[in-house]
Design a protein around this motif. Structure first.
Motif, PDB file in Angstrom:
ATOM      1  N   GLY A 120       0.832  -1.200   0.000  1.00 54.41           N
ATOM      2  CA  GLY A 120       0.000   0.000   0.000  1.00 54.41           C
ATOM      3  C   GLY A 120       0.864   1.246   0.000  1.00 54.41           C
ATOM      4  N   ASN A 121       1.062   1.803  -1.174  1.00 56.98           N
ATOM      5  CA  ASN A 121       1.918   2.980  -1.324  1.00 56.98           C
ATOM      6  C   ASN A 121       1.125   4.245  -1.616  1.00 56.98           C
ATOM      7  OD1 ASN A 121       4.573   4.428  -2.051  1.00 56.98           O
ATOM      8  ND2 ASN A 121       3.417   4.546  -3.969  1.00 56.98           N
ATOM      9  N   ALA A 122      -0.094   4.100  -2.117  1.00 50.51           N
ATOM     10  CA  ALA A 122      -0.889   5.279  -2.501  1.00 50.51           C
ATOM     11  C   ALA A 122      -1.198   6.145  -1.288  1.00 50.51           C
ATOM     12  CB  ALA A 122      -2.191   4.829  -3.169  1.00 50.51           C
ATOM     13  N   GLY A 123      -1.109   7.439  -1.482  1.00 44.01           N
ATOM     14  CA  GLY A 123      -1.407   8.389  -0.412  1.00 44.01           C
ATOM     15  C   GLY A 123      -1.056   9.797  -0.854  1.00 44.01           C
ATOM     16  N   PHE A 124      -1.479  10.772  -0.067  1.00 48.02           N
ATOM     17  CA  PHE A 124      -1.173  12.167  -0.408  1.00 48.02           C
ATOM     18  C   PHE A 124      -1.135  12.990   0.865  1.00 48.02           C
ATOM     19  CE2 PHE A 124      -5.720  12.247  -0.038  1.00 48.02           C
ATOM     20  CZ  PHE A 124      -6.035  13.539   0.380  1.00 48.02           C
ATOM     21  N   GLY A 125      -0.686  14.225   0.731  1.00 46.18           N
ATOM     22  CA  GLY A 125      -0.603  15.110   1.886  1.00 46.18           C
ATOM     23  C   GLY A 125      -0.966  16.538   1.527  1.00 46.18           C
ATOM     24  N   TYR A 126      -1.245  17.328   2.547  1.00 43.07           N
ATOM     25  CA  TYR A 126      -1.442  18.766   2.398  1.00 43.07           C
ATOM     26  C   TYR A 126      -0.272  19.478   3.067  1.00 43.07           C
ATOM     27  CZ  TYR A 126      -6.398  17.300   2.054  1.00 43.07           C
ATOM     28  OH  TYR A 126      -7.580  16.691   1.730  1.00 43.07           O
ATOM     29  N   TYR A 127       0.129  20.609   2.504  1.00 43.31           N
ATOM     30  CA  TYR A 127       1.039  21.509   3.215  1.00 43.31           C
ATOM     31  C   TYR A 127       0.239  22.760   3.492  1.00 43.31           C
ATOM     32  CZ  TYR A 127       5.094  24.347   4.435  1.00 43.31           C
ATOM     33  OH  TYR A 127       5.991  25.153   5.108  1.00 43.31           O
ATOM     34  N   GLU A 128       0.035  23.075   4.766  1.00 40.45           N
ATOM     35  CA  GLU A 128      -0.868  24.169   5.099  1.00 40.45           C
ATOM     36  C   GLU A 128      -0.715  24.554   6.568  1.00 40.45           C
ATOM     37  OE1 GLU A 128      -4.675  22.393   4.493  1.00 40.45           O
ATOM     38  OE2 GLU A 128      -4.440  20.970   6.129  1.00 40.45           O
ATOM     39  N   LYS A 129      -1.195  25.744   6.876  1.00 37.12           N
ATOM     40  CA  LYS A 129      -1.417  26.148   8.256  1.00 37.12           C
ATOM     41  C   LYS A 129      -2.926  26.106   8.450  1.00 37.12           C
ATOM     42  CE  LYS A 129      -0.526  29.735  11.687  1.00 37.12           C
ATOM     43  NZ  LYS A 129       0.107  31.057  11.965  1.00 37.12           N
ATOM     44  N   ILE A 130      -3.390  25.246   9.338  1.00 43.46           N
ATOM     45  CA  ILE A 130      -4.825  25.050   9.488  1.00 43.46           C
ATOM     46  C   ILE A 130      -5.433  26.241  10.229  1.00 43.46           C
ATOM     47  CG2 ILE A 130      -6.627  23.574  10.453  1.00 43.46           C
ATOM     48  CD1 ILE A 130      -4.668  21.232  10.173  1.00 43.46           C
ATOM     49  N   VAL A 131      -6.244  27.004   9.508  1.00 43.45           N
ATOM     50  CA  VAL A 131      -6.835  28.217  10.084  1.00 43.45           C
ATOM     51  C   VAL A 131      -8.350  28.247   9.969  1.00 43.45           C
ATOM     52  CG1 VAL A 131      -4.766  29.619   9.766  1.00 43.45           C
ATOM     53  CG2 VAL A 131      -6.429  29.439   7.909  1.00 43.45           C
ATOM     54  N   ILE A 132      -8.927  27.286   9.236  1.00 41.67           N
ATOM     55  CA  ILE A 132     -10.385  27.210   9.124  1.00 41.67           C
ATOM     56  C   ILE A 132     -10.818  25.762   9.328  1.00 41.67           C
ATOM     57  CG2 ILE A 132     -10.534  29.171   7.536  1.00 41.67           C
ATOM     58  CD1 ILE A 132     -10.977  27.130   5.270  1.00 41.67           C
ATOM     59  N   GLU A 133     -12.089  25.592   9.717  1.00 45.99           N
ATOM     60  CA  GLU A 133     -12.602  24.239   9.892  1.00 45.99           C
ATOM     61  C   GLU A 133     -12.996  23.683   8.520  1.00 45.99           C
ATOM     62  OE1 GLU A 133     -16.122  27.028  10.379  1.00 45.99           O
ATOM     63  OE2 GLU A 133     -13.968  26.973  10.840  1.00 45.99           O
ATOM     64  N   ASP A 134     -12.644  22.398   8.267  1.00 47.41           N
ATOM     65  CA  ASP A 134     -12.917  21.801   6.962  1.00 47.41           C
ATOM     66  C   ASP A 134     -13.039  20.283   7.121  1.00 47.41           C
ATOM     67  OD1 ASP A 134     -12.993  20.930   4.329  1.00 47.41           O
ATOM     68  OD2 ASP A 134     -11.589  22.464   3.623  1.00 47.41           O
ATOM     69  N   TRP A 135     -14.229  19.800   7.439  1.00 41.45           N
ATOM     70  CA  TRP A 135     -14.461  18.380   7.694  1.00 41.45           C
ATOM     71  C   TRP A 135     -14.133  17.533   6.464  1.00 41.45           C
ATOM     72  CZ3 TRP A 135     -15.956  15.593  11.986  1.00 41.45           C
ATOM     73  CH2 TRP A 135     -16.338  14.264  11.755  1.00 41.45           C
TER      74      TRP A 135
END
Length: 260
Positions: A81-96
């Protein structure tokens, strides 16, 4: 585990670590179902490869993948299982929805695949390998959600190993930042981490880890050395973290930030 003669399912094969790993696997006598949400026409004519296009973040797609694999191969000896991704961010708002999306792909899909492998193989010898991240041990500012998914998967696998009670083996791979399209997915404008390694180096380490049945695979010797240095000189990781926080703040304030 000897790779020769094995039937393998590998996810995330269109680019990066997955693509490099696939190329190395094809040096052996194997059959591989190469899974990615992107179409992979370059694989259609390869005698050892069966391309399969699907989004593994959905339960029904994983069910269909395993059904397809059994129909084509008869068994699945190794699931990577190699599939995956990421975000680069500063979390400043709610986002379910943003949280849900990354956990479905990086965590739920892997745990469900491990359960499927258990049910499929029963008392046969089999192996599962998942790509985690060194952020499990050394989180980097800007990757809170990504690190959370890898920590969740790591915690599950480290515990599940003791619960399996069959002939299965689970390997976890902990690469440092790697020169792949991950950075484009995380954010085209985001600053690159240091040190960086190549997908080829990670792929070779994974192959070696599978053959030696290593529970934990660390492709980077620099990272291993860094852990020793950090233990002896605690100021080193603090300075590195301060540098990364400054990079994140600078990027966040720029007009290139997706929330701006």
């Amino acid at each position: 585990m000897d790779i020769n003669g094995k039937c393998i399912v590998l996810t995330g094969t269109a680019s990066g670590i997955g693509k490099s790993l696939l190329e190395h696997l094809l040096q052996y006598n194997v059959k591989v179902i190469a899974v990615d949400k992107e179409e992979q026409p370059w694989l259609f004519s390869h005698p050892k490869v069966i391309p399969y296009q699907c989004d593994i973040s959905k339960k029904k797609n994983i069910d269909m993948l395993f059904e397809f694999a059994v129909n084509k191969l008869g068994v699945v000896d190794i699931f990577i299982g190699n599939a995956g991704f990421g975000y680069y961010e500063k979390i400043v708002i709610e986002d379910w929805e943003r949280i849900e999306k990354i956990f479905h792909t990086n965590v739920f899909a892997s745990i469900y695949a491990a359960e499927k492998m258990y049910a499929l193989n029963k008392d046969r010898r089999y192996m599962i390998a998942f790509t985690a991240s060194t952020m499990v041990e050394f989180p980097i500012p800007g990757y809170a959600l990504y690190a959370a998914t890898k920590c969740a998967l790591d915690g599950f696998i480290r515990t599940y190993r003791y619960e399996m009670g069959n002939k299965g083996k689970i390997l976890m791979i902990y690469p440092i930042s790697t020169k792949t399209q991950f950075f484009q997915t995380a954010g085209n404008t985001r600053p690159l981490e240091w040190p960086l390694q190549t997908p080829d180096k990670v792929a070779k380490a994974i192959i070696k880890g599978i053959q030696r049945e290593k529970a934990c695979i660390y492709p980077s010797k620099i990272y291993s050395l860094g852990k020793i240095i950090s233990a002896v000189i605690p100021l080193v990781p603090k300075l590195y973290m301060k540098r990364e926080i400054m990079k994140l703040e600078k990027w966040h304030k720029s007009s290139l930030h997706p929330y701006n």
